[in-house]
Design a protein around this motif. Structure first.
Motif, PDB file in Angstrom:
ATOM      1  N   ILE A   1      37.834  64.977  16.209  1.00 35.53           N
ATOM      2  CA  ILE A   1      36.473  64.888  16.783  1.00 35.53           C
ATOM      3  C   ILE A   1      35.494  65.973  16.272  1.00 35.53           C
ATOM      4  N   THR A   2      34.742  65.585  15.572  1.00 39.49           N
ATOM      5  CA  THR A   2      33.577  66.387  14.859  1.00 39.49           C
ATOM      6  C   THR A   2      32.438  66.418  15.666  1.00 39.49           C
ATOM      7  N   THR A   3      31.875  67.433  16.041  1.00 42.82           N
ATOM      8  CA  THR A   3      30.525  67.457  16.719  1.00 42.82           C
ATOM      9  C   THR A   3      29.654  68.276  16.030  1.00 42.82           C
ATOM     10  N   GLY A   4      28.292  68.398  16.235  1.00 42.26           N
ATOM     11  CA  GLY A   4      27.312  69.195  15.592  1.00 42.26           C
ATOM     12  C   GLY A   4      26.166  68.406  15.361  1.00 42.26           C
ATOM     13  N   ASP A   5      25.027  69.142  15.523  1.00 40.62           N
ATOM     14  CA  ASP A   5      23.598  68.453  15.493  1.00 40.62           C
ATOM     15  C   ASP A   5      23.120  67.853  14.201  1.00 40.62           C
ATOM     16  N   SER A   6      24.023  68.090  13.299  1.00 42.95           N
ATOM     17  CA  SER A   6      23.806  67.415  11.866  1.00 42.95           C
ATOM     18  C   SER A   6      24.400  66.227  11.797  1.00 42.95           C
ATOM     19  N   ILE A   7      25.159  65.786  12.938  1.00 43.09           N
ATOM     20  CA  ILE A   7      25.965  64.469  12.786  1.00 43.09           C
ATOM     21  C   ILE A   7      25.124  63.409  13.813  1.00 43.09           C
ATOM     22  N   PRO A   8      24.835  62.182  13.410  1.00 41.21           N
ATOM     23  CA  PRO A   8      24.154  61.211  14.159  1.00 41.21           C
ATOM     24  C   PRO A   8      25.301  61.039  15.355  1.00 41.21           C
ATOM     25  N   GLY A   9      24.380  60.961  16.452  1.00 41.76           N
ATOM     26  CA  GLY A   9      25.155  60.952  17.719  1.00 41.76           C
ATOM     27  C   GLY A   9      25.994  62.001  18.333  1.00 41.76           C
ATOM     28  N   LYS A  10      25.805  63.167  17.267  1.00 45.15           N
ATOM     29  CA  LYS A  10      26.323  64.277  17.824  1.00 45.15           C
ATOM     30  C   LYS A  10      27.949  64.224  17.666  1.00 45.15           C
ATOM     31  N   SER A  11      28.447  63.228  17.569  1.00 45.95           N
ATOM     32  CA  SER A  11      30.136  63.119  17.378  1.00 45.95           C
ATOM     33  C   SER A  11      30.598  62.282  16.306  1.00 45.95           C
ATOM     34  N   LEU A  12      31.704  62.462  15.583  1.00 45.10           N
ATOM     35  CA  LEU A  12      32.358  61.468  14.846  1.00 45.10           C
ATOM     36  C   LEU A  12      33.865  61.859  14.873  1.00 45.10           C
TER      37      LEU A  12
END
Length: 702
Positions: free
Chosen positions: A248-259
């Motif tokens: 689970i990758t999270t960060g502001d640069s990812i739409p929805g904050k999570s992938l």
């Protein structure tokens, strides 16, 4: 014999009891904490590092021989940060005593390390803070060396034979990675590892969880891994079954904050045979689903990986948004909605070939091969067959301009599409391949049976095209795009054979003012990055031959009839037939100089006339300056009009041309005399009717 036997048995039993009692009493007699200085000194002597033992050491003897520790720390290498290289809050390891003594089997209980903290570094010169530990280990004498210390003695069958570990537990570990040479920093925290009993040739369940922090990318990854591992005594054969990797990758640069992503597979590694097999690999990440079965051989020297790979249909536009990739602005908002790929992979450590490739993008299907060789300087090869492709769907929307859309041939259109690629990318492009497209549409032009060959290397891109069915005719051409210099240069050579111009113009411009079959050749050169630059720098030659054509909106016969009426003084015809000019043949050549087309040898033939023309057409301003001179071959009245030249001046612009009759150029001396005689006759009638001097008054007034 019975009594001595009983005595011997009693002695043996007593000795065993004595040994057992001694082992139980040993922890109470020997305090391991008294040996901390000696342990630290031994570590210092062996690896040159300081070992700090802050916690209590506890011994156990029977049935497990082991030690439990409190907090321990190992110092960092000289020249690195002033913090421990490694430290633990507590640890526990034990070995079963009786199997070790009598069977020489090593049975280790669960190894437990709590609160491990590991700081790994590389300084700006690329030297790591563990390099000295490796050197220290390599400098120790080898136990297997022979008596002369030059010929190794025969190695035991396996140094690990009989080893069994009850499991490994790593709780709340923390790892820092600081690569100052590359400016990379990564932190791993909340690392927890649990395994079942470790034994050879038996499945061992493993569960791993950790959190990875990437401050540079401002991303946080939560990772969970589980599998069942089976390995042999030689550790050269490994089977990892039921692998499940979840991230689970999270960060502001990812739409929805999570992938989220999930990977499942089975892996069999045979180091002796240098092979690996990755079976039933399934990767899911959002809308992306990949299935593969990969086999690897010759892993040590020349690794080769091959097997089928399938990317299930997904929405690329949606995925690009999820991955924060900017969507290109294209004409068709419904495009980029479906993509699926299947191929057989053949890869080495320096190349990758996609064989038996089947790619489906929206309504288009492509089959063939695609390869990339020499990853350090990629060389691309391809051979693809496409069923139908509408290139216009994926191009940027046409800008609203007042100027009419200039006609672009297939070679120019192909070069225009290529020019959309950044110049810096084209300069590095190394590609060679062929496209075969059954049906294609580009810049409004429809074609069938397109063959396109691409050769790009060292900043020169060469495109060769042929079209077997191009508006009831055929086409061949090539374009060379040279981007080695600051200003890109383009050269085009083309040939049209029996092409029907009317449907071509309708498709490209939305209207057609001309019809007929055309044969034409063109050799053009230009330079620049923008369309305006390319037009203003355009130079070259054109030749053309039209057969059985019609020019709409321009009725040369009507203009001639008007000229005849003016010359003869008869009423001008008022009937409004279709404004068009029919000709059986029209030919000519033209030169282009800095975007200005000049023609001086136009010749046209019709059933009742012959025409010649000359003039210019400015491709930059779209201004026309042209003159047509026509001669009548036969007149229905039989009057002496035959052979009189009719001059028509064409002006205006490409989109709004104007036509004016040049009366003066049409008048011969004989005709001028006739007109003068008629004028004098009219003036005499005025004098007779109005009185003497009326004609003089009229002359003065006009």
């Amino acid at each position: 014999m019975g009594k001595p036997f009983k005595i011997l048995l009693a002695i043996i039993t007593g000795l065993i009891l004595l040994i057992v009692v001694a082992f139980f009493a040993l922890p109470f007699v020997i305090n391991p904490n008294d040996f901390k200085p000696q342990i630290a000194a031994a570590v210092k002597d062996r690896i040159g590092r300081e070992l700090t033992l802050e916690g209590e050491l506890t011994l156990s003897v029977f049935p497990w021989l082991g030690v439990s520790t409190g907090k321990m720390a190992l110092s960092n290498a000289p020249g690195f940060q002033n913090r421990p290289f490694a430290e633990i809050e507590s640890g526990d390891v034990k070995v079963k005593l009786l199997p070790l003594l009598f069977a020489k089997n090593i049975e280790v209980s669960r190894i437990v390390l709590k609160g491990l903290s590991l700081n790994l570094e590389k300084n700006p010169e690329g030297v790591s803070n563990w390099a000295d530990l490796i050197k220290s280990n390599e400098s120790q004498p080898t136990a297997a060396a022979g008596p002369d210390k030059s010929i190794p003695a025969q190695a035991p069958e396996s140094a690990l034979t009989g080893l069994a570990i009850g499991g490994i537990t790593l709780e709340n570990a923390h790892i820092n990675w600081d690569d100052q040479a590359r400016g990379k920093r990564i932190e791993i925290k909340d690392l927890n590892l649990n395994t079942d009993k470790l034994a050879f040739n038996e499945p061992v369940a493993i569960d791993l969880a950790l959190v990875l922090l990437n401050p540079e990318a401002k991303l946080t990854e939560t990772i969970q891994f589980s599998s069942e591992l089976t390995f042999n005594e030689q550790l050269d054969h490994l089977l990892a079954s039921k692998i499940i990797l979840q991230t689970i990758t999270t960060g502001d640069s990812i739409p929805g904050k999570s992938l989220s992503s999930t990977l499942t597979t089975d892996v069999a590694l045979d180091l002796a045979k240098e092979t690996i097999k990755i079976s039933d690999l399934r990767l899911n990440s959002g809308d992306i689903n990949i299935v593969a079965d990969i086999t690897g051989t010759s892993l040590k020297d020349k690794p080769v990986f091959q097997g089928p790979v399938s990317l299930a249909a997904f929405n690329p536009a949606k995925v690009m948004k999820q991955m924060a990739i900017a969507l290109p602005v294209i004409q068709d908002g419904a495009a980029l909605n479906t993509l699926a790929i299947n191929f057989n992979l053949l890869a080495t450590n320096n190349s990758a070939d996609l064989q038996d490739l089947v790619l489906k993008l929206d309504d288009t299907q492509a089959k063939g091969t695609l390869g990339v060789h020499d990853f350090s300087h990629p060389a691309i090869t391809f051979n693809l067959v496409i069923d139908a492709l509408d290139v216009d769907r994926y191009l940027p929307p046409a800008k609203a301009e007042k100027k009419s859309k200039p006609l672009a041939s297939p070679a120019i259109a192909a070069a225009a599409v290529t020019s959309l690629i950044p110049v810096e990318t084209l300069r590095k492009l190394n590609a060679n391949g062929q496209l075969t497209i059954d049906s294609v549409k580009v810049s409004g032009l429809s074609m069938r049976g397109l063959q396109l060959k691409l050769d790009a290397k060292q900043g020169v891109v060469t495109l060769q095209q042929s079209v077997s069915q191009f508006y009831q005719g055929s086409y061949s051409g090539n374009a060379v795009l040279d981007v080695r210099h600051q200003q890109p240069k383009i050269a085009v050579n083309e040939k049209l054979s029996q092409v029907q111009i009317e449907p071509l113009l309708k498709d490209y411009k939305g209207e057609a003012r001309m019809s007929g079959a055309v044969n034409a050749t063109a050799q053009l050169q230009s330079q620049g990055r923008q369309a305006d630059e390319l037009r203003s720098a355009l130079n070259g030659q054109i030749s053309f031959l039209f057969k059985d054509g019609v020019i709409k909106g321009f009725n040369l016969q009507k203009i001639i009839d008007q000229g005849k009426s003016l010359i003869k003084g008869t009423p001008v015809p008022t009937d409004s037939k279709t404004d068009q000019t029919v000709f059986s043949e029209m030919s000519g050549t033209a030169t282009i100089n800095n975007g200005v087309l000049k023609n001086e040898d136009l010749k046209a033939k019709a059933s009742k006339m012959r025409a010649e023309g000359k003039g210019t057409a400015n491709l930059n301003s779209e201004v026309l300056d042209y003159q047509i001179n026509a001669r009548i071959l036969k007149d229905k009245t039989g009057e002496e009009i035959e052979g009189i030249p009719v001059a028509v001046n064409i002006g205006g612009t490409f989109s709004k041309p104007t036509y004016t009759l040049d009366i003066k150029s049409m008048l011969t001396d004989e005709n001028k005399a006739k007109i003068e005689a008629k004028k004098q006759k009219l003036l005499k009638k005025l004098d007779k009717k109005l009185g003497p001097g009326a004609s003089d008054l009229l002359k003065r007034l006009f």
